[in-house]
Design a protein around this motif. Structure first.
Motif, PDB file in Angstrom:
ATOM      1  N   VAL A 199      32.635  42.399  35.814  1.00 11.14           N
ATOM      2  CA  VAL A 199      33.635  43.405  36.202  1.00 11.14           C
ATOM      3  C   VAL A 199      34.950  42.708  36.555  1.00 11.14           C
ATOM      4  CG1 VAL A 199      34.243  45.163  37.913  1.00 11.14           C
ATOM      5  CG2 VAL A 199      31.918  45.081  36.968  1.00 11.14           C
ATOM      6  N   VAL A 200      34.847  41.630  37.331  1.00 15.24           N
ATOM      7  CA  VAL A 200      36.045  40.860  37.681  1.00 15.24           C
ATOM      8  C   VAL A 200      36.725  40.347  36.417  1.00 15.24           C
ATOM      9  CG1 VAL A 200      36.897  38.803  38.882  1.00 15.24           C
ATOM     10  CG2 VAL A 200      35.105  40.211  39.933  1.00 15.24           C
ATOM     11  N   GLY A 201      35.943  39.818  35.482  1.00 12.88           N
ATOM     12  CA  GLY A 201      36.493  39.278  34.242  1.00 12.88           C
ATOM     13  C   GLY A 201      37.159  40.341  33.393  1.00 12.88           C
ATOM     14  N   ASP A 202      36.558  41.516  33.331  1.00 14.63           N
ATOM     15  CA  ASP A 202      37.140  42.578  32.521  1.00 14.63           C
ATOM     16  C   ASP A 202      38.454  43.073  33.131  1.00 14.63           C
ATOM     17  OD1 ASP A 202      36.421  44.464  30.142  1.00 14.63           O
ATOM     18  OD2 ASP A 202      37.169  45.789  31.717  1.00 14.63           O
ATOM     19  N   CYS A 203      38.502  43.181  34.459  1.00 15.60           N
ATOM     20  CA  CYS A 203      39.762  43.546  35.115  1.00 15.60           C
ATOM     21  C   CYS A 203      40.839  42.521  34.803  1.00 15.60           C
ATOM     22  CB  CYS A 203      39.565  43.662  36.628  1.00 15.60           C
ATOM     23  SG  CYS A 203      38.635  45.114  37.148  1.00 15.60           S
ATOM     24  N   ASN A 204      40.467  41.251  34.837  1.00 19.43           N
ATOM     25  CA  ASN A 204      41.428  40.190  34.522  1.00 19.43           C
ATOM     26  C   ASN A 204      41.957  40.339  33.096  1.00 19.43           C
ATOM     27  OD1 ASN A 204      42.642  37.441  35.223  1.00 19.43           O
ATOM     28  ND2 ASN A 204      41.518  36.976  33.345  1.00 19.43           N
ATOM     29  N   ALA A 205      41.071  40.665  32.175  1.00 18.71           N
ATOM     30  CA  ALA A 205      41.496  40.867  30.781  1.00 18.71           C
ATOM     31  C   ALA A 205      42.469  42.038  30.667  1.00 18.71           C
ATOM     32  CB  ALA A 205      40.274  41.096  29.893  1.00 18.71           C
ATOM     33  N   GLN A 206      42.329  43.011  31.578  1.00 19.59           N
ATOM     34  CA  GLN A 206      43.243  44.163  31.605  1.00 19.59           C
ATOM     35  C   GLN A 206      44.558  43.846  32.316  1.00 19.59           C
ATOM     36  OE1 GLN A 206      41.355  48.054  32.651  1.00 19.59           O
ATOM     37  NE2 GLN A 206      39.502  46.810  32.887  1.00 19.59           N
ATOM     38  N   GLY A 207      44.655  42.642  32.898  1.00 21.39           N
ATOM     39  CA  GLY A 207      45.868  42.257  33.584  1.00 21.39           C
ATOM     40  C   GLY A 207      45.870  42.568  35.064  1.00 21.39           C
ATOM     41  N   VAL A 208      44.688  42.648  35.675  1.00 22.66           N
ATOM     42  CA  VAL A 208      44.567  42.886  37.115  1.00 22.66           C
ATOM     43  C   VAL A 208      43.602  41.857  37.695  1.00 22.66           C
ATOM     44  CG1 VAL A 208      43.861  44.486  38.923  1.00 22.66           C
ATOM     45  CG2 VAL A 208      45.057  45.341  36.907  1.00 22.66           C
ATOM     46  N   ILE A 209      44.046  41.125  38.701  1.00 23.70           N
ATOM     47  CA  ILE A 209      43.206  40.104  39.327  1.00 23.70           C
ATOM     48  C   ILE A 209      42.572  40.700  40.575  1.00 23.70           C
ATOM     49  CG2 ILE A 209      43.140  37.816  40.368  1.00 23.70           C
ATOM     50  CD1 ILE A 209      45.722  37.164  38.812  1.00 23.70           C
ATOM     51  N   ILE A 210      41.235  40.859  40.549  1.00 26.50           N
ATOM     52  CA  ILE A 210      40.490  41.280  41.734  1.00 26.50           C
ATOM     53  C   ILE A 210      39.533  40.160  42.121  1.00 26.50           C
ATOM     54  CG2 ILE A 210      40.665  43.693  41.003  1.00 26.50           C
ATOM     55  CD1 ILE A 210      37.582  43.558  40.466  1.00 26.50           C
ATOM     56  N   GLY A 211      38.832  40.321  43.225  1.00 24.41           N
ATOM     57  CA  GLY A 211      37.900  39.299  43.673  1.00 24.41           C
ATOM     58  C   GLY A 211      36.491  39.848  43.813  1.00 24.41           C
ATOM     59  N   ALA A 212      35.563  38.963  44.109  1.00 26.54           N
ATOM     60  CA  ALA A 212      34.177  39.347  44.400  1.00 26.54           C
ATOM     61  C   ALA A 212      33.572  38.274  45.286  1.00 26.54           C
ATOM     62  CB  ALA A 212      33.359  39.497  43.124  1.00 26.54           C
ATOM     63  N   THR A 213      32.644  38.675  46.126  1.00 28.48           N
ATOM     64  CA  THR A 213      31.931  37.686  46.939  1.00 28.48           C
ATOM     65  C   THR A 213      31.298  36.667  45.997  1.00 28.48           C
ATOM     66  OG1 THR A 213      30.120  39.303  47.006  1.00 28.48           O
ATOM     67  CG2 THR A 213      31.512  39.116  48.961  1.00 28.48           C
ATOM     68  N   ASN A 214      31.433  35.388  46.353  1.00 26.90           N
ATOM     69  CA  ASN A 214      31.117  34.333  45.407  1.00 26.90           C
ATOM     70  C   ASN A 214      30.542  33.133  46.142  1.00 26.90           C
ATOM     71  OD1 ASN A 214      31.170  32.693  43.042  1.00 26.90           O
ATOM     72  ND2 ASN A 214      33.168  31.910  43.660  1.00 26.90           N
ATOM     73  N   ARG A 215      29.339  32.684  45.722  1.00 28.75           N
ATOM     74  CA  ARG A 215      28.689  31.535  46.358  1.00 28.75           C
ATOM     75  C   ARG A 215      28.669  31.688  47.880  1.00 28.75           C
ATOM     76  NH1 ARG A 215      27.809  31.257  41.944  1.00 28.75           N
ATOM     77  NH2 ARG A 215      25.991  32.158  42.935  1.00 28.75           N
ATOM     78  N   SER A 216      28.266  32.855  48.324  1.00 27.81           N
ATOM     79  CA  SER A 216      28.308  33.139  49.756  1.00 27.81           C
ATOM     80  C   SER A 216      26.922  33.388  50.317  1.00 27.81           C
ATOM     81  CB  SER A 216      29.222  34.359  50.017  1.00 27.81           C
ATOM     82  OG  SER A 216      30.544  34.091  49.607  1.00 27.81           O
ATOM     83  N   VAL A 217      26.408  34.605  50.134  1.00 29.97           N
ATOM     84  CA  VAL A 217      25.119  34.990  50.706  1.00 29.97           C
ATOM     85  C   VAL A 217      24.101  35.108  49.579  1.00 29.97           C
ATOM     86  CG1 VAL A 217      23.907  36.695  52.105  1.00 29.97           C
ATOM     87  CG2 VAL A 217      26.338  36.243  52.519  1.00 29.97           C
ATOM     88  N   PRO A 218      23.062  34.303  49.559  1.00 25.65           N
ATOM     89  CA  PRO A 218      22.097  34.332  48.456  1.00 25.65           C
ATOM     90  C   PRO A 218      21.564  35.742  48.199  1.00 25.65           C
ATOM     91  CG  PRO A 218      21.656  32.456  49.883  1.00 25.65           C
ATOM     92  CD  PRO A 218      22.709  33.284  50.565  1.00 25.65           C
ATOM     93  N   GLY A 219      21.706  36.190  46.956  1.00 23.67           N
ATOM     94  CA  GLY A 219      21.211  37.499  46.573  1.00 23.67           C
ATOM     95  C   GLY A 219      22.152  38.647  46.873  1.00 23.67           C
TER      96      GLY A 219
END
Length: 464
Positions: free
Chosen positions: A410-430
């Motif tokens: 989802v983050v990658g597709d938004c980026n392809a549309q020209g919008v940079i969003i974030g997501a929790t990453n390498r944080s809480v297992p699972g």
């Protein structure tokens, strides 16, 4: 942006690939693909080396550029100050250091002293060291334990990782420092995972706070010196505290003589619609640490703020050579930071950005709720001001977290549309399953609509 570059852009890309070690990045793909180079920013938009425009919905990637890109008045303030005096060690004062501390503390009733340093991690380390030194000065070395919360994050040093509630960030960096003790998180949406049944609202808030007291009693109140919490948990899932939580936390700290440390590195200086996140909840901390938005990334600056009571503990016996806070931060003596921070605060005031953050935050949360009605994959939306999250699940009844690779898609597709969003990453297992949004405090409804239209499209594409 006109698409023109002052440099040979391919030479820049080649130099980056050959020599730069990027943050939070696996570099193997860069052997066959180009790293992204951000070359220009204006307002809420940035352009990469290909001239592609992106709307930045994460304020520089990590909740930092609060007043947006291209602020000439901040750049001019920094330039003018550097010509006058660029640096002197923090054992002496400076004009911008004095003036910014006065301005900053006027927004923080009950707090009176500012200790300058250069990063959020370092600011938190200062507070940890103060708690430890107070333990030795006043309590015979016993109250050295510092409590921290599951899912919270306080920085990248070994000390800060020791107080880090995100296990994936801590993995492979042990052994960590002793006497840092974890307490449960306060994410109401995940109450069942904590074995607390279907508690909600104030009942859940009270239970989550009472769990802190249980840890204190287990460890021994005479061993616990500090409690370090984010006002709104950031990278652990954008967790807003439940009703009744913070008031009970304050009671517990007073009951057991525990210093309350609020980590405002993300929330501070407007992000939640008040100057500081803790100010939503009517509490009085002993320490407040801040960094990112203090100067909106125009200069490196972080601050550890304390009460006069804490400050006085380090000067009560001038004859004792160990009695003062024996610490230094080299780049805490840079004058660019407070010069930029003063102008940053002026912009927030003059452009009424706190009010805009509140209004646009309410609008964005309402629009996210609309997306939740449309997309079953959105299990929960939450946030404060322009600091928001949407937790994705594969099943709303079981609340099973959506697969991390799909969240990242989802983050990658938004980026392809020209919008940079974030997501929790390498944080809480699972549980790396929350989309993160933190647009600049200057965001308009049109900006928010563009962000959420991209998310809507991406969710449809990835999840159907």
């Amino acid at each position: 942006m006109d698409g023109k570059f002052d440099n040979d852009i391919q030479a820049v890309v080649d130099a980056d690939r050959a020599h730069v070690w990027h943050h939070l990045s696996q570099h193997k793909p860069y052997e066959t693909t180009d790293p992204r180079i951000i070359v220009e920013g204006k307002g809420m938009r940035v352009w990469d080396q290909h001239g592609k425009e992106h709307l930045d919905a994460v304020s520089g990637g990590v909740w930092t550029v609060n007043v947006g890109y291209g602020r000439e008045s901040i750049a001019n303030a920094v330039r003018d100050q550097l010509i006058k005096l660029n640096y002197f060690a923090g054992s002496a004062g400076s004009i911008p250091g004095a003036l910014f501390s006065e301005k900053l503390l006027s927004k923080m009733p009950g707090l009176s002293r500012a200790y300058y340093c250069n990063s959020g991690s370092e600011a938190n380390e200062k507070a940890f060291k103060m708690v430890r030194q107070i333990a030795h000065k006043r309590y015979g070395g016993k109250k050295t334990k510092i409590l921290y919360r599951d899912r919270d994050y306080h920085g990248t040093t070994i000390g800060c990782l020791s107080a880090g509630g995100q296990d994936e960030r801590n993995m492979q960096y042990g052994p960590l420092a002793p006497d840092f003790i974890r307490v449960p998180h306060c994410l109401e949406y995940r109450a069942a995972d904590q074995g607390w049944g279907d508690l909600s609202g104030e009942a859940y808030g009270q239970r989550a706070a009472d769990a802190i007291e249980e840890v204190i009693l287990r460890e021994g109140p005479d061993t616990v010196g500090g409690l370090c919490l984010e006002p709104v948990t950031a990278g652990g899932g954008v967790i807003t505290p439940p009703l009744g939580y913070w008031q009970r936390v304050q009671e517990i700290c007073k009951k057991y003589d525990i210093l309350l440390h609020i980590d405002e590195v993300v929330c501070g200086v407007g992000r939640t619609g008040t100057w500081f996140g803790y100010q939503h909840y009517g509490i009085q901390p002993d320490f407040v640490t801040m960094a990112k938005g203090v100067a909106s990334g125009y200069a490196a600056i972080a601050v550890c703020v304390t009460t006069e009571e804490v400050f006085n503990m380090f000067k009560d016996n001038a004859e004792d050579p160990l009695n003062y806070f024996r610490d230094i931060s080299t780049f805490g003596g840079c004058t660019a930071g407070p010069a930029a921070a003063l102008e940053n605060m002026r912009i927030i005031e003059d452009e009424a950005l706190l009010e805009n953050t509140t209004a646009m935050g309410e609008y964005m949360l309402d629009q996210l709720a609309g997306l939740q009605d449309k997309h079953a994959v959105i299990g929960d939306v939450r946030g404060k001001g322009l600091f928001l999250g949407a937790e994705l699940v594969s099943d709303r009844v079981s609340k099973t977290p959506a697969a991390e690779k799909l969240v990242q898609a989802v983050v990658g597709d938004c980026n392809a549309q020209g919008v940079i969003i974030g997501a929790t990453n390498r944080s809480v297992p699972g549980y790396n399953n929350t989309l993160c949004f933190s647009p600049a405090l200057i965001a308009t409804k049109d900006d928010i609509d563009q962000i959420l239209t991209s998310v809507d499209n991406a969710l449809t594409k990835v999840f159907g």
